[in-house]
Motif scaffolding. Structure first.
Motif, PDB file in Angstrom:
ATOM      1  N   ILE A   1       0.856  -1.184   0.000  1.00  0.00           N
ATOM      2  CA  ILE A   1       0.000   0.000   0.000  1.00  0.00           C
ATOM      3  C   ILE A   1       0.891   1.232   0.000  1.00  0.00           C
ATOM      4  CG2 ILE A   1      -1.792   1.262   1.237  1.00  0.00           C
ATOM      5  CD1 ILE A   1      -2.547  -1.466   2.541  1.00  0.00           C
ATOM      6  N   THR A   2       0.616   2.151  -0.931  1.00  0.00           N
ATOM      7  CA  THR A   2       1.401   3.375  -1.044  1.00  0.00           C
ATOM      8  C   THR A   2       0.471   4.577  -0.916  1.00  0.00           C
ATOM      9  OG1 THR A   2       2.907   2.266  -2.573  1.00  0.00           O
ATOM     10  CG2 THR A   2       3.000   4.674  -2.512  1.00  0.00           C
ATOM     11  N   ASP A   3       0.774   5.464   0.046  1.00  0.00           N
ATOM     12  CA  ASP A   3       0.024   6.712   0.225  1.00  0.00           C
ATOM     13  C   ASP A   3       0.409   7.650  -0.913  1.00  0.00           C
ATOM     14  OD1 ASP A   3      -1.005   9.193   1.005  1.00  0.00           O
ATOM     15  OD2 ASP A   3      -0.463   8.919   3.113  1.00  0.00           O
ATOM     16  N   LEU A   4      -0.580   8.217  -1.586  1.00  0.00           N
ATOM     17  CA  LEU A   4      -0.313   9.118  -2.700  1.00  0.00           C
ATOM     18  C   LEU A   4      -0.010  10.542  -2.239  1.00  0.00           C
ATOM     19  CD1 LEU A   4      -2.896   7.822  -5.314  1.00  0.00           C
ATOM     20  CD2 LEU A   4      -0.467   7.299  -5.133  1.00  0.00           C
TER      21      LEU A   4
ATOM     22  N   GLN B   1      -5.466  10.400   1.913  1.00  0.00           N
ATOM     23  CA  GLN B   1      -6.799   9.934   1.546  1.00  0.00           C
ATOM     24  C   GLN B   1      -6.797   8.995   0.351  1.00  0.00           C
ATOM     25  OE1 GLN B   1      -9.541  13.174   0.984  1.00  0.00           O
ATOM     26  NE2 GLN B   1      -8.760  14.284   2.748  1.00  0.00           N
ATOM     27  N   SER B   2      -5.775   9.092  -0.476  1.00  0.00           N
ATOM     28  CA  SER B   2      -5.699   8.283  -1.698  1.00  0.00           C
ATOM     29  C   SER B   2      -4.483   7.369  -1.610  1.00  0.00           C
ATOM     30  CB  SER B   2      -5.573   9.181  -2.926  1.00  0.00           C
ATOM     31  OG  SER B   2      -6.668  10.062  -3.011  1.00  0.00           O
ATOM     32  N   PHE B   3      -4.693   6.119  -1.999  1.00  0.00           N
ATOM     33  CA  PHE B   3      -3.633   5.127  -1.892  1.00  0.00           C
ATOM     34  C   PHE B   3      -3.613   4.263  -3.145  1.00  0.00           C
ATOM     35  CE2 PHE B   3      -5.114   6.292   2.263  1.00  0.00           C
ATOM     36  CZ  PHE B   3      -3.961   6.397   3.031  1.00  0.00           C
ATOM     37  N   THR B   4      -2.460   3.733  -3.453  1.00  0.00           N
ATOM     38  CA  THR B   4      -2.312   2.735  -4.503  1.00  0.00           C
ATOM     39  C   THR B   4      -2.046   1.406  -3.815  1.00  0.00           C
ATOM     40  OG1 THR B   4      -1.378   4.328  -6.055  1.00  0.00           O
ATOM     41  CG2 THR B   4      -0.927   2.000  -6.485  1.00  0.00           C
ATOM     42  N   ILE B   5      -2.752   0.375  -4.264  1.00  0.00           N
ATOM     43  CA  ILE B   5      -2.455  -0.967  -3.757  1.00  0.00           C
ATOM     44  C   ILE B   5      -1.915  -1.786  -4.921  1.00  0.00           C
ATOM     45  CG2 ILE B   5      -4.145  -0.889  -1.888  1.00  0.00           C
ATOM     46  CD1 ILE B   5      -5.959  -2.669  -3.593  1.00  0.00           C
ATOM     47  N   ALA B   6      -0.942  -2.615  -4.626  1.00  0.00           N
ATOM     48  CA  ALA B   6      -0.325  -3.432  -5.669  1.00  0.00           C
ATOM     49  C   ALA B   6      -0.052  -4.828  -5.128  1.00  0.00           C
ATOM     50  CB  ALA B   6       0.983  -2.802  -6.137  1.00  0.00           C
TER      51      ALA B   6
ATOM     52  N   LEU C   1      -7.808 -11.550  -9.001  1.00  0.00           N
ATOM     53  CA  LEU C   1      -7.463 -10.647  -7.905  1.00  0.00           C
ATOM     54  C   LEU C   1      -8.602  -9.646  -7.796  1.00  0.00           C
ATOM     55  CD1 LEU C   1      -3.767  -9.967  -8.927  1.00  0.00           C
ATOM     56  CD2 LEU C   1      -4.525 -11.322  -6.993  1.00  0.00           C
ATOM     57  N   GLU C   2      -9.226  -9.579  -6.620  1.00  0.00           N
ATOM     58  CA  GLU C   2     -10.346  -8.673  -6.400  1.00  0.00           C
ATOM     59  C   GLU C   2     -10.184  -8.006  -5.038  1.00  0.00           C
ATOM     60  OE1 GLU C   2     -13.972 -10.859  -7.018  1.00  0.00           O
ATOM     61  OE2 GLU C   2     -13.321 -11.548  -8.978  1.00  0.00           O
ATOM     62  N   PRO C   3      -9.292  -7.010  -4.951  1.00  0.00           N
ATOM     63  CA  PRO C   3      -9.040  -6.385  -3.654  1.00  0.00           C
ATOM     64  C   PRO C   3     -10.243  -5.572  -3.171  1.00  0.00           C
ATOM     65  CG  PRO C   3      -7.920  -5.183  -5.376  1.00  0.00           C
ATOM     66  CD  PRO C   3      -8.498  -6.415  -6.011  1.00  0.00           C
ATOM     67  N   SER C   4     -10.431  -5.577  -1.850  1.00  0.00           N
ATOM     68  CA  SER C   4     -11.459  -4.760  -1.212  1.00  0.00           C
ATOM     69  C   SER C   4     -11.004  -4.476   0.216  1.00  0.00           C
ATOM     70  CB  SER C   4     -12.814  -5.466  -1.214  1.00  0.00           C
ATOM     71  OG  SER C   4     -12.746  -6.665  -0.463  1.00  0.00           O
ATOM     72  N   ILE C   5     -11.643  -3.507   0.833  1.00  0.00           N
ATOM     73  CA  ILE C   5     -11.315  -3.162   2.215  1.00  0.00           C
ATOM     74  C   ILE C   5     -12.575  -3.335   3.046  1.00  0.00           C
ATOM     75  CG2 ILE C   5     -10.486  -1.358   3.780  1.00  0.00           C
ATOM     76  CD1 ILE C   5      -9.024  -0.153   1.316  1.00  0.00           C
ATOM     77  N   ALA C   6     -12.500  -4.179   4.048  1.00  0.00           N
ATOM     78  CA  ALA C   6     -13.651  -4.457   4.906  1.00  0.00           C
ATOM     79  C   ALA C   6     -14.010  -3.235   5.742  1.00  0.00           C
ATOM     80  CB  ALA C   6     -13.329  -5.646   5.820  1.00  0.00           C
TER      81      ALA C   6
END
Length: 169
Positions: free
Chosen positions: A9-12, A16-21, A31-36
């Motif tokens: 996870i990288t904070d942009l 408030q905005s992040f990149t996930i890789a 691959l179906e990322p989500s945040i609970a």
């Protein structure tokens, strides 16, 4: 369905905005990322709502399609008339736009062969036909590694065969 996934996870820069890789994956699949809900808190201590997305699915596929080339089931051998038919079978769907007559390697003694390819409809099984031959001899078609791609760009392995030889007389 992909397994062994490690995320970075990288904070942009705005908090408030992040990149996930995905940085490590051990098994193919989606691959179906989500945040609970409640997984992240803001600076006031408020929990996040569940993430939403209109497009958060990617297929991870690194396996090359395997391919066989065999004499057609009803093809006479020796053949005294054209076309001479072979069946090309991939173990997964391939992009039909990437499978061209120029991908066929003719290693038999017949020369001046014109090949035609017809998709069986599932992007896995194709009919390969020798529609013209300048000089009679043996037709032995094969497909070199990397010639045909699946829908994510993996090139095929070199074709194998049990019987991909037909004598044209």
């Amino acid at each position: 369905s992909a397994t062994g996934v490690t995320w970075a996870i990288t904070d942009l820069g705005d908090g408030q905005s992040f990149t996930i890789a995905a940085t490590a994956i051990t098994g193919e699949g989606s691959l179906e990322p989500s945040i609970a809900a409640g997984a992240v808190q803001d600076t006031a201590g408020d929990d996040n709502a569940v993430s939403t997305s209109s497009d958060n699915s990617v297929t991870y596929d690194t396996v090359s399609p395997n391919v066989t080339v065999e004499q057609g089931a009803t093809q006479a051998d020796p053949a005294s008339a054209l076309p001479v038919n072979f069946t090309v079978t991939f173990d997964e769907a391939v992009d039909p736009a990437s499978f061209l007559p120029t991908d066929i390697v003719q290693s038999g003694t017949a020369s001046g062969v014109t090949w035609a390819i017809t998709n069986g409809g599932d992007n896995r099984v194709y009919n390969l036909s020798a529609t013209a031959v300048d000089f009679q001899g043996t037709l032995i078609p094969s497909i070199a590694a990397g010639s045909v791609q699946d829908f994510v760009g993996n090139g095929n392995t070199a074709s194998t065969s049990t019987d991909n030889s037909v004598e044209v007389d």
